[in-house]
Structure formats: structure tokens, C-alpha cells
Design a protein around this motif. Structure first.
Motif, short mmCIF file in Angstrom:
data_model
loop_
_atom_site.label_atom_id
_atom_site.label_comp_id
_atom_site.label_asym_id
_atom_site.label_seq_id
_atom_site.Cartn_x
_atom_site.Cartn_y
_atom_site.Cartn_z
N UNK A 162 0.83 -1.20 0.00
CA UNK A 162 0.00 0.00 0.00
C UNK A 162 0.87 1.25 0.00
N UNK A 163 1.99 1.20 0.71
CA UNK A 163 2.91 2.34 0.73
C UNK A 163 3.41 2.66 -0.68
N UNK A 164 3.77 1.60 -1.40
CA UNK A 164 4.23 1.78 -2.78
C UNK A 164 3.13 2.37 -3.65
N UNK A 165 1.90 1.85 -3.50
CA UNK A 165 0.78 2.35 -4.31
C UNK A 165 0.56 3.83 -4.05
N UNK A 209 -2.00 12.36 2.25
CA UNK A 209 -2.93 12.06 3.35
C UNK A 209 -4.21 11.44 2.79
N UNK A 210 -4.68 11.94 1.64
CA UNK A 210 -5.88 11.36 1.03
C UNK A 210 -5.62 9.89 0.68
N UNK A 211 -4.45 9.63 0.10
CA UNK A 211 -4.09 8.25 -0.23
C UNK A 211 -4.09 7.36 1.01
N UNK A 212 -3.55 7.88 2.11
CA UNK A 212 -3.47 7.10 3.34
C UNK A 212 -4.88 6.82 3.88
N UNK A 213 -5.74 7.83 3.83
CA UNK A 213 -7.12 7.64 4.30
C UNK A 213 -7.81 6.56 3.47
#
Lengths: 84, 336
Positions: free
Chosen positions: B158-161, B322-326
Motif C-alpha cells: 500500500x505504501x508503494x501504491x 494524506x488522502x491516499x493514506x485515508x
């Protein structure tokens, strides 16, 4: 000989400056050490990683903190090249 | 003694220590300290006495191996690889290289300028800047040691994505004008560092140096983190966190990210705490989101980057990531 240590003030940069001074003291040569902290001046040398070590405007190392012995070697090597 | 010989002796010692750790801790806690099984105190003490050496052992090994791997990479080489890569492929490469290229956020500015000068698109550079701190060996080791390989893999994936997509989105937003003007006027000299022949023994030495540097920096945070984790493990009632950080509360994910962004800790300090939270009923998605925002986005790094980025771009950067993390948080709450 003018030696510059390039770094914005992180721990590694301070360590490098200190080791460079030690190297000069133990080689007993006539050299000045200058700390370059202005980021615009640092990047002008083209390095991608701090800290950088510059001898007579030539970048010798970047991104690592060499040991005192390694710095001595670099200084001597540079002096030798300059002489020939 | 040659570095390689020394390394093989240490590796053997490492294997023996790791193999017998659980037995040794059993003997220590139940045999030597004569603690009763099943009490809060025993549970907390056992957690600490077992997890602390285990995590430190794993950390030393992985930092050593990663040190060797990183000796094959350098920002200069990464820059050459990224030059002339088409957009999306460039983002993928930048994110992957962000994991293995030696990078410290104190060098973020020279690296950023070096990439811009080489004509690498901003979005690709951002992919690198997002992946490099977020996916690091310390995070991966701790996740593996405390949660197992599945969670570690999920984190890396997920971090890579996020790094790839956020970089891609930032590029689409055409943010070039939000880079400080002086960046474009820099003309740096091209340098040729004298190529030194690097032997494998040198690389092993790099590994040892990495262990010395990194372990000296983080061991204390790990012990504190595991200490707090042990306290939560032993004393906080099971399912306590379910109500606060559980799946049912939709606001938990964005709130965790909001708290996590300004909060700064390296992976070493935060993950053992996260471990204990998860154990007490916090959901995986919420926890993952919290952890990523703490490790991946940090105030000190933003302050450093402010020298080259206008405030608007800092906000865009933080906002997109931050949006990606959410989204990752919601995704994992939905599927687990």
C-alpha cells in the motif's frame, strides 16, 4: 589549501567538520576549513547528499562521513595531484 | 580479521540467539523470576523481555543486509535511472528506488534540486520523496517481527501504491509554478567523484556501519515503544480500543491521519505501540493509516522542503498523500 564542508547543520555535517579539522591538525599542514551552510551554495556544487567535502573547489566526497584516516588520505591525494 | 569472516561468525551467533530466544525467556520469567502465569504483570513483563531482544535482533540483521544492498545504489545512480523515463513508469521506478536508495531527509533539498535539474518530472521526484521515508527497513522489520509477513507485505504494497499514485496525481496538477523560483536558476557544476573499486568486503563493512549508525539512533525509541506496548498489552482490557479505533467509527481513519501527520516519530518508536493498539481491538485499516501518516509525513521534512517548495505545494503534497493514506485505511477496514 582551502577545504569546505558542505552541510546545513545536521549531525553528520558537524561530525565531518570536526573530523576534517582533526585530519588537518594531525597532518600538520596549512589549510583552512570553511563550513558552507547556505543551501543555494551547497547545491551549486552539484552534490545530491549532504554532507559534502570540497578541497580547492573540487568535490571529494558526498553523502558520507569518512573516518579521520580516510580524510587524511583524501587530502594527501589531492595535494599530490595538485603538485604534479 | 576480514569483514566477511567476522560477518559469518556473527550470523551464526545471531541464528543461535534467535532460535533459543523463546526458551530463554521462558526460563527467565517462569524459572528464574518465578512469576505466576496469567497475571497482568507477568503478561507485561513477558511481552517486554521477549519482544525487545527479538525486535533488536531482527533489526540488526535487516539493517546489516539492507546496508549491503544499499551499497549497490546511490542517489546519483537513481537519478540516471529516472532520467527519460515516461511518466507512470517513472513513478513506479522512483517509488521502488526510494526503498533501496540511501536517503536521509536532511538531504531532501540537494536531492530535489539535483532531480529537477536533470529534467526528472516533479511527480516522479515526489514519488521518490514519499516512498523513501515511508517504506524503510526499520518499519518492515518491526511489522514482520510483531505482526508477521502478511502485514509487512500489506504495508509495503500500500505504501508503494500511495507513492506511485500520489506522484502521478501531483504531476497531473501541474505544480511547477509552486516550486521556489531560485531552484530553476541554479546551475550546478557537474561533478565526477572518483570511482573507487568496491569489493564485497567493503560492502559488508557498509553493512556494519549501517548497523552502528542506525541501531545507535533507534534502540532507545524501540525500548520505549516496546515498554509502552508492554503496558498496554498487560493492563488495557481486551477490545478497549475497538470503540475508539474500531471499524464501526467512520471518523476514526481521517482522525488518525490528522493526528498522525504532525506527530513525528520514526518507525522504531511508533510500531510497538501500534502493535498493542491492534491487539486491543483497533482495526487494521485505522492503525495502518495512523502509522503511515506518522512515519511517511513529518513536520521536520516539510520544513526542510519548504526551502524549495512554496507553501501551496507543501499543502498539495501533504493533502494528496494524506488522502491516499485515508483511502488505504478505509480499504483495509472494509476487507478485513
Amino acid at each position: 589549501m582551502t577545504i569546505k564542508v558542505l552541510g546545513t547543520g545536521c549531525l553528520n555535517c558537524k561530525t565531518l567538520e570536526q573530523r576534517t579539522r582533526e585530519a588537518i591538525a594531525s597532518l600538520n599542514i596549512d589549510a583552512s576549513v570553511e563550513k558552507v551552510e547556505d543551501i543555494q551554495k551547497i547545491v551549486a556544487y552539484g552534490i545530491l547528499r549532504t554532507p559534502g567535502l570540497v578541497i580547492d573547489e573540487k568535490v571529494i566526497s558526498s553523502g558520507s562521513v569518512p573516518s579521520v584516516d580516510a580524510i587524511k588520505e583524501m587530502i594527501l591525494k589531492h595535494a599530490l595531484q595538485a603538485a604534479t | 580479521m576480514k569483514a566477511t569472516t567476522f560477518a559469518s561468525i556473527l550470523l551464526t551467533a545471531w541464528l543461535v540467539a534467535y532460535w533459543f530466544l523463546a526458551d530463554a525467556v521462558d526460563v527467565l520469567v517462569y524459572g528464574f523470576l518465578k512469576m505466576d502465569e496469567g497475571t497482568h504483570l507477568t503478561s507485561a513483563v513477558y511481552f517486554f523481555v521477549y519482544e525487545a531482544p527479538k525486535v533488536l535482533l531482527l533489526l540488526v540483521l535487516v539493517v546489516f543486509l539492507v546496508g549491503i544492498v544499499r551499497s549497490y545504489f546511490s542517489p546519483e545512480r537513481t537519478r540516471t535511472i529516472l532520467e527519460n523515463k515516461p511518466l507512470l513508469l517513472g513513478n513506479v521506478f522512483a517509488s521502488l528506488l526510494g526503498i533501496v536508495t540511501p536517503f536521509c531527509s536532511c538531504s531532501a533539498v540537494p536531492l530535489f534540486i539535483g532531480f529537477v535539474e536533470a529534467g526528472i518530472p516533479l511527480g516522479v521526484t515526489f514519488s521518490f520523496l514519499i516512498a523513501a521515508p515511508m517504506i524503510n527497513e526499520i518499519a518492515v522489520v518491526l511489522l514482520f517481527g510483531l505482526f508477521g509477513w502478511k502485514v509487512a507485505l500489506v504495508y509495503v504494497g500500500t505504501g508503494l501504491s500511495i507513492a506511485i499514485l500520489a506522484g502521478f496525481v501531483i504531476n497531473k496538477l501541474k505544480v511547477e509554478r509552486y516550486v521556489e523560483d531560485w531552484v530553476y536558476s541554479i546551475r550546478s557544476q557537474s561533478i565526477e567523484l572518483q570511482a573507487q573499486t568496491v569489493t564485497f568486503a567493503n560492502r559488508v563493512q557498509f553493512g556494519f556501519d549501517a548497523v552502528r549508525d542506525i541501531v545507535a539512533k533507534v534502540w532507545f525509541y524501540i525500548l520505549i515503544g516496546i515498554g509502552v506496548g508492554a503496558g498496554i498489552h498487560g493492563y488495557v482490557p481486551a477490545d478497549f480500543m475497538a470503540s475508539v479505533m474500531g471499524k464501526s467509527s467512520w471518523w476514526a481513519v481521517p482522525l488518525s491521519v490528522l493526528i498522525g501527520v504532525p506527530l513525528y516519530s520514526n518507525a522504531a518508536g511508533i510500531i510497538p505501540i501500534v502493535h498493542a493498539l491492534l491487539e486491543k481491538g483497533a482495526s487494521l485499516g485505522t492503525t495502518l493509516a495512523f502509522m503511515m501518516s506518522v512515519i511517511g509525513l513529518s513536520l521536520p521534512e516539510m520544513i526542510i522542503l519548504r526551502k524549495v517548495l512554496k507553501l501551496q505545494l507543501i499543502f498539495i503534497f501533504v493533502g494528496v498523500v494524506a488522502t491516499g493514506i485515508v483511502m488505504v485505511g478505509y480499504l483495509f477496514n472494509a476487507i478485513t
